[in-house]
Design an enzyme around this catalytic site. Structure first.
Site, PDB file in Angstrom:
ATOM      1  N   SER A   2      36.619   8.289   3.834  1.00 25.63           N
ATOM      2  CA  SER A   2      37.764   9.090   3.431  1.00 25.63           C
ATOM      3  C   SER A   2      37.495  10.576   3.699  1.00 25.63           C
ATOM      4  CB  SER A   2      38.078   8.795   1.954  1.00 25.63           C
ATOM      5  OG  SER A   2      39.286   9.359   1.560  1.00 25.63           O
ATOM      6  N   HIS A  21      40.937   6.554   6.442  1.00 21.58           N
ATOM      7  CA  HIS A  21      42.202   5.956   5.997  1.00 21.58           C
ATOM      8  C   HIS A  21      43.176   7.074   5.649  1.00 21.58           C
ATOM      9  CE1 HIS A  21      40.788   5.745   1.465  1.00 21.58           C
ATOM     10  NE2 HIS A  21      40.777   6.969   1.936  1.00 21.58           N
TER      11      HIS A  21
END
Length: 199
Positions: A98, A123
């Site tokens: 992330s 993501h």
């Protein structure tokens, strides 16, 4: 409770002890481990600014082992990395997921590394809000703007077309170190320390 090792050095004036992170900072090494939040962000931003004031021409290394976290806290680190004069090299040990992966990809060109067994995951931003419908809409629009901004930067960092990034971040996208290199998140997979003090 986490224990912080102490390092004892001999100097001309006797012994001097440092906690391990202060000793690493002396070598221009910063550790980003654990969640990216306001506390860790403030520490890293402060260390980057301090190291720039110490020597604006010498590289700084950030070792990343992070599951990600707050976008605003991560963007404070990202903006400071771009703002300061020294090149900031990034090295993934363990995992960069992330916001951790975003920061890993944002190191100086040619100075983004991963160790062989590191794992990288990208993501789209996560967010949740409850309240009145109009307030929920305001926050949803904000998250969409943030997503667009992060995707553009990730596209620049990786040299991947924006459409590819947009498709690839729709769901959790896990990569090995070699896959991250092929994708453009890192420049090299290293087994020995090649970051160098003067590179």
């Amino acid at each position: 409770m986490s224990l912080v090792p102490m390092v004892v050095e001999q100097t001309s004036r006797g012994e001097r002890s440092y906690d391990i992170f202060s000793r690493l900072l002396k070598e221009r090494i910063i550790m980003l481990s654990g969640e990216v939040n306001d506390d860790s962000s403030n520490l890293i931003v402060s260390q980057l600014l301090f190291l720039e004031s110490e020597d604006p021409d010498k590289d700084i290394s950030i070792y990343i082992n992070s599951p990600g976290g707050s976008i605003t806290a991560g963007m404070a680190i990202y903006d400071t990395m771009q703002y300061i004069k020294p090149d900031v090299s990034t090295i993934c040990v363990g995992m960069a997921a992330s916001m951790g992966a975003f920061l890993l990809s944002s190191g100086a060109n040619g100075k983004r590394y991963a160790l062989p067994n590191a794992e990288i995951m990208i993501h789209q931003p996560l967010g949740g809000f409850q309240g009145q419908a109009t307030d929920i809409q305001i926050h949803a629009n904000r998250i969409l703007k943030i997503k667009e901004s992060l995707n553009k930067i990730l596209s620049e960092n990786t040299n991947q077309p924006l459409e590819v990034i947009e498709a690839d971040v729709e769901r959790d996208n896990f990569m090995t170190a070699d896959e991250a290199k092929t994708y453009g998140l890192v420049d090299k997979v290293i087994t020995k320390n090649e970051t160098g003090k003067d590179k």
